[in-house]
Design a protein around this motif. Sequence first.
Motif, short mmCIF file in Angstrom:
data_model
loop_
_atom_site.label_atom_id
_atom_site.label_comp_id
_atom_site.label_asym_id
_atom_site.label_seq_id
_atom_site.Cartn_x
_atom_site.Cartn_y
_atom_site.Cartn_z
N ARG A 49 0.86 -1.18 0.00
CA ARG A 49 0.00 0.00 0.00
C ARG A 49 0.89 1.23 0.00
O ARG A 49 1.95 1.24 0.61
CB ARG A 49 -0.90 0.00 1.23
CG ARG A 49 -1.91 -1.16 1.23
CD ARG A 49 -2.86 -1.07 2.41
NE ARG A 49 -2.20 -1.04 3.70
CZ ARG A 49 -1.95 -2.11 4.43
NH1 ARG A 49 -2.30 -3.30 4.01
NH2 ARG A 49 -1.35 -2.01 5.59
N LEU A 50 0.43 2.27 -0.65
CA LEU A 50 1.18 3.52 -0.67
C LEU A 50 0.58 4.51 0.31
O LEU A 50 -0.62 4.48 0.53
CB LEU A 50 1.16 4.11 -2.08
CG LEU A 50 1.97 3.33 -3.09
CD1 LEU A 50 1.93 4.02 -4.43
CD2 LEU A 50 3.41 3.15 -2.67
N PRO A 51 1.36 5.38 0.91
CA PRO A 51 2.79 5.46 0.66
C PRO A 51 3.51 4.29 1.31
O PRO A 51 3.07 3.78 2.36
CB PRO A 51 3.19 6.79 1.31
CG PRO A 51 2.18 6.99 2.39
CD PRO A 51 0.90 6.36 1.88
N LEU A 52 4.60 3.85 0.67
CA LEU A 52 5.42 2.80 1.25
C LEU A 52 6.02 3.31 2.54
O LEU A 52 6.48 4.44 2.61
CB LEU A 52 6.53 2.39 0.29
CG LEU A 52 6.09 1.74 -1.01
CD1 LEU A 52 7.32 1.44 -1.88
CD2 LEU A 52 5.31 0.47 -0.76
N SER A 53 5.96 2.50 3.57
CA SER A 53 6.51 2.89 4.86
C SER A 53 7.70 1.99 5.15
O SER A 53 7.54 0.85 5.54
CB SER A 53 5.45 2.72 5.96
OG SER A 53 4.36 3.55 5.70
#
Length: 157
Positions: free
Chosen positions: A134-138
């Motif tokens: 899922r964005l934003p990539l963490s």
Amino acid sequence: MYDVVDRMLDAMNAHDLHAVLRCYAPGAVVVGPEMEAGEPGEIGSYMLQMWEGFPDLHFTIWETITFADVVATEMTAVGTHTGPYLVAGGDLLAPTGRGINVRVSWFWHLKDDLILSQRFYYDQLQIYSQLGLRLPLSFGDDSGNGASGDRGRGHDL
């Protein structure tokens, strides 16, 4: 002159690094969304990284357009993410076991039946979403929704 592109794609699909590298002229440059490689070792390292992340990676050409010493190809890339995959920012994504089917475009500048430069484009969001990200990539979080900040381990998704 254009048969070098066919040789390159055959070598890519066979995961034959030596055959891939024989397609490039001395001093060739390869540029993509997450990298720029300017010598055989760098180009080879990128190819090996792709094949490690997607050992069954295969490209299928949809269309090829040629003009003088330039070739443009539109393809699909299909593979299963069963190895570590280097994502934007240099982090490793642990294998997800998920498949990808992504449209890609490669552009080639040729001379003397060798590749002088190659630029490739693909939709990173399409790959990430197919891999379950899922964005934003963490990066570095423990929620399991991004790639790990630990370059050696990664997250299991």
